[in-house]
Design a protein around this motif. Sequence first.
Motif, PDB file in Angstrom:
ATOM      1  N   HIS A  62      36.827  29.435  49.547  1.00 23.96           N
ATOM      2  CA  HIS A  62      36.390  30.131  50.765  1.00 23.96           C
ATOM      3  C   HIS A  62      35.471  29.187  51.543  1.00 23.96           C
ATOM      4  CE1 HIS A  62      34.921  33.641  53.114  1.00 23.96           C
ATOM      5  NE2 HIS A  62      33.733  33.075  53.006  1.00 23.96           N
ATOM      6  N   HIS A  84      26.701  36.507  42.152  1.00 22.57           N
ATOM      7  CA  HIS A  84      27.864  35.625  42.104  1.00 22.57           C
ATOM      8  C   HIS A  84      28.146  35.275  40.645  1.00 22.57           C
ATOM      9  CE1 HIS A  84      28.396  35.028  46.358  1.00 22.57           C
ATOM     10  NE2 HIS A  84      27.181  34.505  46.525  1.00 22.57           N
ATOM     11  N   VAL A 286      41.417  34.929  40.580  1.00 18.19           N
ATOM     12  CA  VAL A 286      41.252  36.308  41.022  1.00 18.19           C
ATOM     13  C   VAL A 286      39.865  36.395  41.653  1.00 18.19           C
ATOM     14  CG1 VAL A 286      41.156  38.739  40.379  1.00 18.19           C
ATOM     15  CG2 VAL A 286      42.753  37.195  39.218  1.00 18.19           C
ATOM     16  N   GLN A 287      39.834  36.525  42.978  1.00 20.03           N
ATOM     17  CA  GLN A 287      38.572  36.590  43.710  1.00 20.03           C
ATOM     18  C   GLN A 287      38.428  37.981  44.312  1.00 20.03           C
ATOM     19  OE1 GLN A 287      38.112  35.868  47.669  1.00 20.03           O
ATOM     20  NE2 GLN A 287      36.114  36.770  47.242  1.00 20.03           N
ATOM     21  N   TYR A 288      37.317  38.623  43.987  1.00 20.27           N
ATOM     22  CA  TYR A 288      37.026  39.931  44.555  1.00 20.27           C
ATOM     23  C   TYR A 288      35.547  39.974  44.887  1.00 20.27           C
ATOM     24  CZ  TYR A 288      37.197  44.925  45.456  1.00 20.27           C
ATOM     25  OH  TYR A 288      37.139  46.157  46.076  1.00 20.27           O
ATOM     26  N   GLY A 289      35.244  40.103  46.168  1.00 23.81           N
ATOM     27  CA  GLY A 289      33.851  40.104  46.582  1.00 23.81           C
ATOM     28  C   GLY A 289      33.152  38.835  46.132  1.00 23.81           C
ATOM     29  N   VAL A 292      34.574  35.062  41.334  1.00 22.68           N
ATOM     30  CA  VAL A 292      35.809  34.270  41.316  1.00 22.68           C
ATOM     31  C   VAL A 292      36.125  33.958  39.860  1.00 22.68           C
ATOM     32  CG1 VAL A 292      36.984  32.190  42.095  1.00 22.68           C
ATOM     33  CG2 VAL A 292      35.281  33.266  43.579  1.00 22.68           C
ATOM     34  N   SER A 296      41.813  39.793  36.424  1.00 26.44           N
ATOM     35  CA  SER A 296      41.210  41.025  36.947  1.00 26.44           C
ATOM     36  C   SER A 296      40.219  41.605  35.949  1.00 26.44           C
ATOM     37  CB  SER A 296      42.302  42.048  37.254  1.00 26.44           C
ATOM     38  OG  SER A 296      43.178  41.565  38.254  1.00 26.44           O
ATOM     39  N   VAL A 299      36.927  39.902  36.324  1.00 22.55           N
ATOM     40  CA  VAL A 299      36.214  40.384  37.511  1.00 22.55           C
ATOM     41  C   VAL A 299      35.574  41.734  37.231  1.00 22.55           C
ATOM     42  CG1 VAL A 299      36.501  41.204  39.880  1.00 22.55           C
ATOM     43  CG2 VAL A 299      37.608  39.085  39.166  1.00 22.55           C
ATOM     44  N   GLN A 300      36.315  42.630  36.578  1.00 22.75           N
ATOM     45  CA  GLN A 300      35.762  43.935  36.226  1.00 22.75           C
ATOM     46  C   GLN A 300      34.562  43.785  35.307  1.00 22.75           C
ATOM     47  OE1 GLN A 300      36.523  46.937  37.411  1.00 22.75           O
ATOM     48  NE2 GLN A 300      34.839  47.785  36.155  1.00 22.75           N
ATOM     49  N   PHE A 303      31.499  42.829  37.352  1.00 21.39           N
ATOM     50  CA  PHE A 303      30.892  43.989  38.002  1.00 21.39           C
ATOM     51  C   PHE A 303      30.057  44.799  37.000  1.00 21.39           C
ATOM     52  CE2 PHE A 303      33.930  43.530  41.575  1.00 21.39           C
ATOM     53  CZ  PHE A 303      33.047  43.765  42.627  1.00 21.39           C
TER      54      PHE A 303
END
Length: 323
Positions: A62, A84, A286-289, A292, A296, A299-300, A303
């Motif tokens: 990004h 991050h 897998v980038q979410y918010g 990175v 998935s 990423v979960q 969070f």
Amino acid sequence: MPAITVDNVLVLPRLPELDPAGTAYRPVRRLTTAQQGFEGEGFAVRRAFAGVSLPELDPFVHMDHIGEVEQAPGEPQGTPWHPHRGFETVTYLIDGAVEHQDSNGGGGLITDGDTQWMTAGSGILHIEQPPERLVQSGGVTHGVQLWVNLPRAKKMSPPRYQDIRGKHTGLVTTPDGGALIRVIAGDIAGHAGPGITHTPITVAHITIEPGAQVDLPWDPAYNALAYTLAGHGTVGSEVRPIQEGQLAAFGAGDALRLTADRVQGSRSAKLELFVLGGRPIREPVVQYGPFVMNTSEEVQQAFEDYQAGHLGVIPAQRLPHTS
């Protein structure tokens, strides 16, 4: 444009002259225009990588182009505290001032030509804000924030912060002195920048005089991207026109050809390019918010770790920055 410069570029080391017969100049594979977006507390940015697939960007994820914008008193804005994990943020400030603080004790004030390089790694909280003096007075803000992916084996590395002063940037010019090349990380023809990277990359800010041409040696194992910060010119072996807010993604080869138009517009007297490339990681992304990762599920987990307070705690006090 107050980024680090010199009075006489001819005192600097020079790039080698390339033999046209033995040099494979990279063609432009894709030319895109950045899209407008908003970040943090609502400040406008250009999404520099819009329309480019992640495999073409690898190892980058990004990039936001911030400004160049003149802000009135009370208008400068930043980001709130946020997490991050799994990559690095690189904030290069051409004009203005930004204060950074993170939950790992890192931070500082960066201004004209400085870079803050934060390795989020296993997880960190941070905040970026304009200093109070800039909020009160207003002023110009211009910079870039780049996200650099980390390979799977280093995604959970300990967080790290690098405060890179503009005066430590590697400076080099062309054989005819027609450009100033600021090497922030990696190296160009053996001329190194100060940034310490987990992923092999090269990042540089290049100012090209009107009508001048830069033949830039480039590692053939790296991809290559050039984003136009200001001005007009051409890029690639096929001389593709490029202007402010546009990104060129290059094909294979061992050198980049970058040329400034002889006549520039009123907004900039020279062609300003942010040139970057690196060795592709070639792993799933897998980038979410603000995370990175490779899957998935990871990423979960990020969070969940953030919500549980495992990515850090907001410090009780702000770092004592000076302007």
